[in-house]
Write an enzyme that holds these catalytic residues in place. Structure first.
Site, PDB file in Angstrom:
ATOM      1  N   GLU A  58      -0.770   2.412  33.232  1.00 58.51           N
ATOM      2  CA  GLU A  58      -1.058   3.846  33.374  1.00 58.51           C
ATOM      3  C   GLU A  58      -2.532   4.140  33.084  1.00 58.51           C
ATOM      4  O   GLU A  58      -3.160   4.960  33.750  1.00 58.51           O
ATOM      5  CB  GLU A  58      -0.151   4.629  32.412  1.00 58.51           C
ATOM      6  CG  GLU A  58      -0.497   6.099  32.246  1.00 58.51           C
ATOM      7  CD  GLU A  58      -0.232   6.933  33.487  1.00 58.51           C
ATOM      8  OE1 GLU A  58       0.559   6.478  34.331  1.00 58.51           O
ATOM      9  OE2 GLU A  58      -0.822   8.019  33.606  1.00 58.51           O
ATOM     10  N   ARG A  84      -5.227   9.287  13.052  1.00 61.67           N
ATOM     11  CA  ARG A  84      -5.106  10.292  14.099  1.00 61.67           C
ATOM     12  C   ARG A  84      -3.829  11.102  13.881  1.00 61.67           C
ATOM     13  O   ARG A  84      -2.995  10.748  13.051  1.00 61.67           O
ATOM     14  CB  ARG A  84      -5.082   9.619  15.474  1.00 61.67           C
ATOM     15  CG  ARG A  84      -3.919   8.691  15.681  1.00 61.67           C
ATOM     16  CD  ARG A  84      -4.086   7.857  16.933  1.00 61.67           C
ATOM     17  NE  ARG A  84      -3.705   8.603  18.125  1.00 61.67           N
ATOM     18  CZ  ARG A  84      -3.231   8.040  19.236  1.00 61.67           C
ATOM     19  NH1 ARG A  84      -3.095   6.721  19.295  1.00 61.67           N
ATOM     20  NH2 ARG A  84      -2.926   8.763  20.268  1.00 61.67           N
ATOM     21  N   TRP A 139       2.856  11.811  22.618  1.00 56.12           N
ATOM     22  CA  TRP A 139       3.166  11.591  24.041  1.00 56.12           C
ATOM     23  C   TRP A 139       3.782  10.218  24.233  1.00 56.12           C
ATOM     24  O   TRP A 139       4.413   9.942  25.245  1.00 56.12           O
ATOM     25  CB  TRP A 139       1.915  11.748  24.897  1.00 56.12           C
ATOM     26  CG  TRP A 139       1.027  10.542  24.973  1.00 56.12           C
ATOM     27  CD1 TRP A 139       0.172  10.108  24.010  1.00 56.12           C
ATOM     28  CD2 TRP A 139       0.922   9.625  26.057  1.00 56.12           C
ATOM     29  NE1 TRP A 139      -0.459   8.969  24.434  1.00 56.12           N
ATOM     30  CE2 TRP A 139      -0.029   8.646  25.682  1.00 56.12           C
ATOM     31  CE3 TRP A 139       1.528   9.515  27.315  1.00 56.12           C
ATOM     32  CZ2 TRP A 139      -0.367   7.579  26.520  1.00 56.12           C
ATOM     33  CZ3 TRP A 139       1.172   8.450  28.135  1.00 56.12           C
ATOM     34  CH2 TRP A 139       0.237   7.496  27.737  1.00 56.12           C
ATOM     35  N   HIS A 166       0.101   0.695  29.619  1.00 58.09           N
ATOM     36  CA  HIS A 166      -1.208   0.127  29.857  1.00 58.09           C
ATOM     37  C   HIS A 166      -1.637   0.186  31.313  1.00 58.09           C
ATOM     38  O   HIS A 166      -2.732   0.626  31.610  1.00 58.09           O
ATOM     39  CB  HIS A 166      -1.406  -1.249  29.251  1.00 58.09           C
ATOM     40  CG  HIS A 166      -2.873  -1.460  29.047  1.00 58.09           C
ATOM     41  ND1 HIS A 166      -3.552  -0.878  28.006  1.00 58.09           N
ATOM     42  CD2 HIS A 166      -3.800  -2.037  29.819  1.00 58.09           C
ATOM     43  CE1 HIS A 166      -4.835  -1.120  28.140  1.00 58.09           C
ATOM     44  NE2 HIS A 166      -5.030  -1.817  29.237  1.00 58.09           N
ATOM     45  N   SER A 213     -18.096   4.392  42.999  1.00 62.09           N
ATOM     46  CA  SER A 213     -18.603   3.406  43.954  1.00 62.09           C
ATOM     47  C   SER A 213     -18.942   4.026  45.300  1.00 62.09           C
ATOM     48  O   SER A 213     -19.640   3.426  46.106  1.00 62.09           O
ATOM     49  CB  SER A 213     -17.574   2.285  44.172  1.00 62.09           C
ATOM     50  OG  SER A 213     -17.220   1.711  42.949  1.00 62.09           O
ATOM     51  N   HIS A 252      -1.207  -5.074  22.979  1.00 61.10           N
ATOM     52  CA  HIS A 252      -2.376  -4.817  22.137  1.00 61.10           C
ATOM     53  C   HIS A 252      -2.337  -3.409  21.551  1.00 61.10           C
ATOM     54  O   HIS A 252      -3.155  -3.079  20.706  1.00 61.10           O
ATOM     55  CB  HIS A 252      -3.693  -5.096  22.879  1.00 61.10           C
ATOM     56  CG  HIS A 252      -4.003  -4.150  23.998  1.00 61.10           C
ATOM     57  ND1 HIS A 252      -4.577  -4.558  25.162  1.00 61.10           N
ATOM     58  CD2 HIS A 252      -3.824  -2.826  24.122  1.00 61.10           C
ATOM     59  CE1 HIS A 252      -4.733  -3.512  25.962  1.00 61.10           C
ATOM     60  NE2 HIS A 252      -4.276  -2.455  25.350  1.00 61.10           N
ATOM     61  N   HIS A 253      -1.389  -2.603  22.011  1.00 58.18           N
ATOM     62  CA  HIS A 253      -1.181  -1.305  21.365  1.00 58.18           C
ATOM     63  C   HIS A 253      -0.301  -1.452  20.135  1.00 58.18           C
ATOM     64  O   HIS A 253       0.032  -0.476  19.488  1.00 58.18           O
ATOM     65  CB  HIS A 253      -0.502  -0.337  22.337  1.00 58.18           C
ATOM     66  CG  HIS A 253      -1.329  -0.027  23.548  1.00 58.18           C
ATOM     67  ND1 HIS A 253      -2.161   1.053  23.621  1.00 58.18           N
ATOM     68  CD2 HIS A 253      -1.468  -0.672  24.728  1.00 58.18           C
ATOM     69  CE1 HIS A 253      -2.770   1.072  24.794  1.00 58.18           C
ATOM     70  NE2 HIS A 253      -2.366   0.037  25.487  1.00 58.18           N
ATOM     71  N   LYS A 271     -17.809  -4.818  37.513  1.00 56.50           N
ATOM     72  CA  LYS A 271     -17.958  -3.497  38.139  1.00 56.50           C
ATOM     73  C   LYS A 271     -19.238  -2.819  37.659  1.00 56.50           C
ATOM     74  O   LYS A 271     -20.025  -2.324  38.457  1.00 56.50           O
ATOM     75  CB  LYS A 271     -16.755  -2.626  37.795  1.00 56.50           C
ATOM     76  CG  LYS A 271     -15.486  -3.145  38.420  1.00 56.50           C
ATOM     77  CD  LYS A 271     -14.604  -1.998  38.845  1.00 56.50           C
ATOM     78  CE  LYS A 271     -13.805  -2.367  40.059  1.00 56.50           C
ATOM     79  NZ  LYS A 271     -14.057  -1.664  41.255  1.00 56.50           N
ATOM     80  N   THR A 297     -14.167  -5.825  34.439  1.00 57.81           N
ATOM     81  CA  THR A 297     -14.766  -4.520  34.193  1.00 57.81           C
ATOM     82  C   THR A 297     -16.279  -4.654  34.129  1.00 57.81           C
ATOM     83  O   THR A 297     -17.022  -3.817  34.663  1.00 57.81           O
ATOM     84  CB  THR A 297     -14.234  -3.907  32.890  1.00 57.81           C
ATOM     85  OG1 THR A 297     -12.815  -4.069  32.863  1.00 57.81           O
ATOM     86  CG2 THR A 297     -14.551  -2.443  32.798  1.00 57.81           C
ATOM     87  N   SER A 322       7.457  12.624  41.370  1.00 55.95           N
ATOM     88  CA  SER A 322       6.321  13.130  42.124  1.00 55.95           C
ATOM     89  C   SER A 322       5.264  12.045  42.332  1.00 55.95           C
ATOM     90  O   SER A 322       4.782  11.839  43.447  1.00 55.95           O
ATOM     91  CB  SER A 322       5.721  14.327  41.390  1.00 55.95           C
ATOM     92  OG  SER A 322       4.411  14.560  41.820  1.00 55.95           O
ATOM     93  N   SER A 323       4.942  11.333  41.241  1.00 55.77           N
ATOM     94  CA  SER A 323       3.911  10.294  41.365  1.00 55.77           C
ATOM     95  C   SER A 323       4.354   9.183  42.293  1.00 55.77           C
ATOM     96  O   SER A 323       3.555   8.664  43.077  1.00 55.77           O
ATOM     97  CB  SER A 323       3.614   9.654  40.013  1.00 55.77           C
ATOM     98  OG  SER A 323       3.244  10.613  39.101  1.00 55.77           O
ATOM     99  N   HIS A 349      -0.804  18.358  24.647  1.00 52.25           N
ATOM    100  CA  HIS A 349      -2.162  18.152  25.173  1.00 52.25           C
ATOM    101  C   HIS A 349      -2.220  16.835  25.945  1.00 52.25           C
ATOM    102  O   HIS A 349      -2.718  16.781  27.063  1.00 52.25           O
ATOM    103  CB  HIS A 349      -3.177  18.161  24.023  1.00 52.25           C
ATOM    104  CG  HIS A 349      -4.515  17.583  24.363  1.00 52.25           C
ATOM    105  ND1 HIS A 349      -5.422  18.238  25.170  1.00 52.25           N
ATOM    106  CD2 HIS A 349      -5.104  16.418  24.022  1.00 52.25           C
ATOM    107  CE1 HIS A 349      -6.503  17.487  25.296  1.00 52.25           C
ATOM    108  NE2 HIS A 349      -6.339  16.371  24.609  1.00 52.25           N
ATOM    109  N   TYR A 400      -4.995   2.265  33.680  1.00 50.94           N
ATOM    110  CA  TYR A 400      -5.793   1.881  34.851  1.00 50.94           C
ATOM    111  C   TYR A 400      -5.491   2.755  36.042  1.00 50.94           C
ATOM    112  O   TYR A 400      -6.333   2.919  36.923  1.00 50.94           O
ATOM    113  CB  TYR A 400      -5.608   0.391  35.150  1.00 50.94           C
ATOM    114  CG  TYR A 400      -6.230  -0.394  34.024  1.00 50.94           C
ATOM    115  CD1 TYR A 400      -7.614  -0.472  33.922  1.00 50.94           C
ATOM    116  CD2 TYR A 400      -5.460  -0.950  33.017  1.00 50.94           C
ATOM    117  CE1 TYR A 400      -8.208  -1.089  32.857  1.00 50.94           C
ATOM    118  CE2 TYR A 400      -6.051  -1.588  31.939  1.00 50.94           C
ATOM    119  CZ  TYR A 400      -7.428  -1.654  31.869  1.00 50.94           C
ATOM    120  OH  TYR A 400      -8.014  -2.263  30.803  1.00 50.94           O
ATOM    121  N   ASP A 439      -3.467  12.611  59.470  1.00 54.24           N
ATOM    122  CA  ASP A 439      -2.847  13.229  58.301  1.00 54.24           C
ATOM    123  C   ASP A 439      -2.280  12.106  57.446  1.00 54.24           C
ATOM    124  O   ASP A 439      -2.464  10.929  57.746  1.00 54.24           O
ATOM    125  CB  ASP A 439      -1.724  14.207  58.709  1.00 54.24           C
ATOM    126  CG  ASP A 439      -1.476  15.263  57.633  1.00 54.24           C
ATOM    127  OD1 ASP A 439      -1.327  14.875  56.455  1.00 54.24           O
ATOM    128  OD2 ASP A 439      -1.431  16.458  57.957  1.00 54.24           O
TER     129      ASP A 439
END
Lengths: 268, 186, 534
Positions: C258, C453, C145, C256, C271, C305-306, C334, C331, C172-173, C80, C260, C109
């Site tokens: 990722e 979890r 994951w 991390h 925006s 922090h993870h 924003k 943040t 790809s990315s 998932h 963002y 293009d």
């Protein structure tokens, strides 16, 4: 089963604030540091509520007042240096107010000097092993039989009929009230994590590495927790139970268990 | 900043694409560079409880005003067929003086076995200050069938150990190195 | 003026129109076609990943195991996450970038059209491989994951396929990101200075740099896993002198930023939308750009922090706590700027605006729980519980995914030339917003009450909130069928005007609706560009 939980759901809603204490929030716990952690949690929570009231308040006012259907002509401003400086600087100050007490608690949490008892915790897929460093006591602690029988798919046993379903072990960790207990945590296979919410202790058990943490429980009682790092198929089935007892009772417990001489080859 | 785009996209794009590809390749390399960087970082901070510290001299200035308790913890990984323990659970040491400790290991099988002991120290702030002069963990240990062997450790606790540490725990995890690459779980 | 351009383009189309049949899609190098492919792919993945979420929520609806075994449950949580992150959210934003960036900057293009084709067509292959692991001996990957070793090394036959598919997703990315950077830097219309670019383009430029910086690091980390498993290296095996914790450091060094990567383009979308429906220019355009850059920079120095529970030295924990808290500042800027944009505007509430407003509300709630998680001692209690699950779903579902929905409704008339069904759009919005909260809000309570979890079963005291969350999830899943219906009937509505909305800004609204196959073959005149922004 569904009916039962629907009823209890209604019950919860009915009881409202009365039962909310355990169901909605972090436990205050039974150690000085768990209480401090709880206070930090609540402090940051209330700051968030405050900021939320201001931000969402402004937004909601705007949503109702400044709509086209009310015939409002849009303003044309597109920046304000003053405003932007204020809402950059103010959060920094608020953050400092949160960070300083947090750092203080952090420092206390790391101070594991002068322990009264040291316990080595070794995690296995999927059980815990406890070894008291200074007593001749070592044992495995795994999921209690009641839960083991009820846990398979189609076991035919309603989990609501099992006391402390999935949160009961065959042999709990027993420690005396008021003693500083140092935990040395490691793993024999994959990464696990040892967590008891009421003690506000969570530490990863990493193979090949020994981690240290500590707690001093100020109340007697039975405190339950679970493994909190995904460790394979039975990750959900390795609970932790800590029994905090009066010092006398602890000594008696040590005596009987030393006589049992429950030493396990793997730990020697 | 104010570059107006009168350029021909063709050549420009190719060189920019090249640079960005290089950047991606460099970042792939950086991923690998993190490995030695991490080791250096661990060495300095004691991050991860690693103790690869080997003492240069065998004697430093002893600090007789302090007494540190050193505890030994032994773990055998994944039910490997070994018996492994420290001969004593703990000892009191003076920082700066050299000490000996012995560990005993026994091969429980009827085959030749190779083991590797992996050390780790808690608390992390102490791991840079626990210095091994001689250790069975520096190399692989070969055991004949059913062989039992005493294995020596020679160490010094650095007198510069932070004030707030009064107990050091040294853990050895015993790995059966043959099993290391075997993938026998399903 | 616009009509003249349109006519010219129509004439042009007769010569270089799209090919017919599957060849059009397989060999296409047209940014609009590729954008469509990305968006459809991401929608399919959204439903596959969503189905897995529903398997998870059905199992967790009540205590006891009812439907699946724990191994399969773990596969579901793992797949998932991988599918939603790499298959749904990221490709959706790349699709939006493909469609909109050339039109927003006045380019004909993307800069590298053939690479563009490749970067899309790698994705179905990657996810085909990943999904095929469900049928392999030993089951699909079940180690989460985050792929922490040593657990992930216990995966069965699926392991090398998992690694290979992650490599493909990464390639790809990276190709997509390179394309976007080159397009933005080299193909802007004359007089579109960098700081004049629309915010969506800006946030994507920053995101693309983040992608190039961290996707290769992930590729490196999983390659190390692969060699540890099959080629005798010991990067993460303690026995050979490696360290399992090092994987966590490398993974989160990728992980991390990722986060963002998945939220910055969402900031960009919101925006764009809020000013349009507030009929007022975006407040603090430049400070929005600086805030996004600041967030991107900070994302590189907060990864641990993870890992507050892995046993870091005190100094490390303090550093990562302070650095993480700092992210709240840009943040906050924003969010305040969005509110200031609405303030004294003249708002209307079409579906895209509704989704954008829900984004601001609910993303901010996710931001608050993020701030709480930054507090290291409290994080020790929150870590790896449902509180974290609630937090990241709040920033990803009503965050990223709502922004994608908002973007889809906002630009759909430009893509199809017809207005979508507004009442159904609103219905979709209200159902989604209600159910997303029913699903994820109780998870905060579950986490605080002590539910870890990634567990397939739980103690009876957690039953009530889990039941509510499961009902919400089912409702959210069904509500998305409304979205599909709106998309399928998108061409049946009234004809859309070129500007579509009352007061949108930007070059994409100067071309006809639907946007012709080729736009801006000649760069727009400076004056048009100016007008588009006045």
């Amino acid at each position: 089963m569904i009916r039962k939980s629907l009823f209890s759901l209604l019950g919860t809603l009915w009881a409202g604030a009365a039962s909310a204490d355990w169901a909605l929030n972090m436990p205050r716990g039974v150690t000085e540091l768990s209480a401090e952690t709880y206070e930090l949690h609540m402090m940051v929570f209330w700051w968030c509520v405050g900021i939320g009231v201001v931000v969402f308040g402004a937004m909601i006012i705007s949503l109702f007042m400044h709509r086209k259907s009310k015939g409002v002509e849009p303003a044309t401003f597109s920046h304000s240096t003053t405003a932007e400086v204020i809402w950059t600087a103010l959060p920094v100050v608020i953050l400092l107010a949160m960070a300083l007490p947090a750092a203080e608690t952090m420092i206390k949490l790391e101070d594991s000097r002068d322990p009264d008892i040291s316990v080595v915790i070794t995690a296995y897929q999927w059980k815990w092993h406890y070894k008291y460093q200074d007593e001749d006591i070592a044992f495995y602690s795994s999921l209690d039989r009641g839960s083991v029988e009820a846990r398979p798919k189609n076991s035919g046993i309603d989990p609501f009929d099992v006391e402390n379903f999935l949160l009961e072990v065959d042999r709990p960790l027993v420690v005396p009230k008021g003693a500083k207990v140092r935990l040395l945590i490691t793993s024999s296979d994959v990464v696990h994590s040892w967590w008891v919410p009421d003690l506000a202790i969570k530490k990863d058990a990493v193979p090949g590495i020994i981690n240290e943490t500590w707690f001093r429980a100020e109340q007697t009682g039975t405190f339950r927790g679970q493994c909190t790092e995904l460790c394979g198929k039975d990750h959900g089935y390795m609970p932790i139970v800590v029994e905090v007892v009066e010092p006398d009772a602890y000594l008696a417990w040590v005596e009987t268990h030393q006589q049992d001489g429950e030493r396990v080859a793997a730990s020697q | 900043m104010n570059d107006s785009t009168e350029k021909k996209p063709g050549n420009d794009s190719r060189s920019l694409t090249g640079k960005l590809l290089l950047l991606a390749a460099a970042m792939f390399g950086f991923g690998y560079l993190l490995v030695p960087l991490y080791d250096v970082f661990c060495e300095i901070t004691g991050f991860g409880g690693r103790t690869n510290t080997v003492a240069e001299s065998s004697q430093e200035n002893p600090d007789f005003s302090r007494s540190i308790r050193v505890e030994f913890v032994t773990t055998v990984n994944e039910y490997a067929p070994w018996e492994f323990s420290a001969d004593r659970d703990s000892m009191e040491v003076t920082p700066g003086k050299m000490y000996y400790a012995t560990f005993t290991a026994r091969n429980l099988t009827d085959d030749k076995k190779v083991a590797q002991a992996v050390p780790s120290v808690a608390p992390v702030s102490a791991s840079g200050h626990f210095k091994k002069i001689e250790c069975f963990c520096f190399t692989n240990q070969e055991f004949r069938a059913n062989e039992e062997r005493a294995m020596p450790l020679q160490f010094i606790v650095d007198p510069e150990l932070p004030e707030f540490v009064d107990t050091i725990t040294l853990q050895y995890t015993f790995y059966d190195t043959v099993r290391v690459s075997a993938n026998d779980e399903s | 003026m616009t009509t003249a351009v349109a006519e010219a383009q129509d004439a042009h189309d007769e010569h270089h129109g799209p090919e017919k049949g599957f060849r059009r899609w397989l060999f296409t190098t047209n940014h609009k076609d590729i954008g469509t492919l990305y968006l459809i792919f991401s929608l399919i993945m959204f439903f596959i990943g969503g189905t897995m979420a529903l398997v998870i929520r059905s199992e967790l609806m009540q205590p006891g195991l009812q439907f699946v075994h724990p191994e399969f449950f773990n596969s579901m949580t793992t797949m998932h996450a991988l599918i939603m992150v790499f298959g749904a959210v990221m490709p959706a934003f790349v699709g939006l970038a493909n469609w909109m960036i050339p039109m927003m900057i006045g380019a004909p293009d993307m800069a590298l059209p053939r690479m563009n084709n490749w970067s899309f067509w790698i994705l179905p292959v990657a996810f085909g491989i990943l999904l095929s692991t469900l049928f392999m001996e030993g089951g699909a990957p079940a180690g989460g994951w985050t792929m922490y070793p040593p657990l992930i090394l216990q995966t069965g036959d699926a392991f090398p396929f998992l690694i290979f598919s992650v490599h493909l997703m990464g390639i790809s990315s990276i190709m997509g990101a390179i394309n976007i950077i080159v397009t933005i830097l080299n193909m802007r219309a004359p007089d579109m200075w960098l700081l004049k670019m629309p915010i969506f383009v800006w946030t994507w430029l920053i995101t693309a740099y983040l992608l190039i910086a961290v996707m290769p690091v992930l590729a490196g980390a999983v390659t190390m896993l692969l060699t540890d498993q099959f080629f005798g290296t010991s990067f993460f095996l303690a026995a050979g002198g490696g360290d399992p914790v090092m994987f966590q450091h490398i993974f989160w060094f990728f992980g991390h930023p990722e986060v963002y990567i998945m939220i910055l383009p969402a900031f960009g979308v919101v925006s764009e939308i809020i000013p349009t429906f507030s009929r007022k220019p975006l407040f603090g355009h430049d400070s929005m750009v600086y805030a996004a850059s600041c967030i991107a920079f900070l994302s590189f120095i907060v990864w641990a922090h993870h890992m507050f529970t892995v046993g870091m030295p005190l100094s490390g924990q303090l550093f990562f706590m302070f650095a993480t808290m700092l992210i709240a500042v840009p943040t906050g800027v924003k969010v305040f700027n969005w509110v200031a944009t609405m303030w004294r505007g003249s708002m209307t509430f079409e579906t895209p605006m509704l989704f954008a407003l829900a984004f601001v509300f609910l993303f901010t709630i996710g931001g608050f729980s993020g701030l709480m998680l930054a507090i290291a001692p409290a994080d020790i209690q929150y870590h790896d519980t449902y509180f974290v699950v609630a937090h990241f779903h709040y920033v990803l579902v009503p965050g990223s995914i709502f922004a994608i929905m908002a973007a889809a409704y906002y630009w759909l008339p430009k893509w199809t030339g017809h207005m979508y069904n507004e009442s159904l759009g609103k219905l979709h919005f209200w159902l989604s917003t209600i159910f997303v909260n029913v699903t994820f809000f109780p998870m905060h309570f579950l986490g605080l009450a002590g539910m870890p979890r990634r567990i397939p079963d739980y103690s009876t005291q957690f039953a009530d909130f889990n039941l509510i969350a499961s009902i919400g999830a089912l409702g959210f899943g069904i509500s998305q069928l409304v979205f599909v219906y709106v998309l399928l009937t998108a061409k049946k509505g009234a004809t859309a005007t070129d500007r579509v909305w009352e007061a949108p800004k930007g070059l994409e609204w100067t071309v006809p609706s639907p946007a012709p196959y080729h736009t801006f073959d000649t760069p727009p005149k400076a004056r048009i560009a100016e007008e588009a922004f006045e």
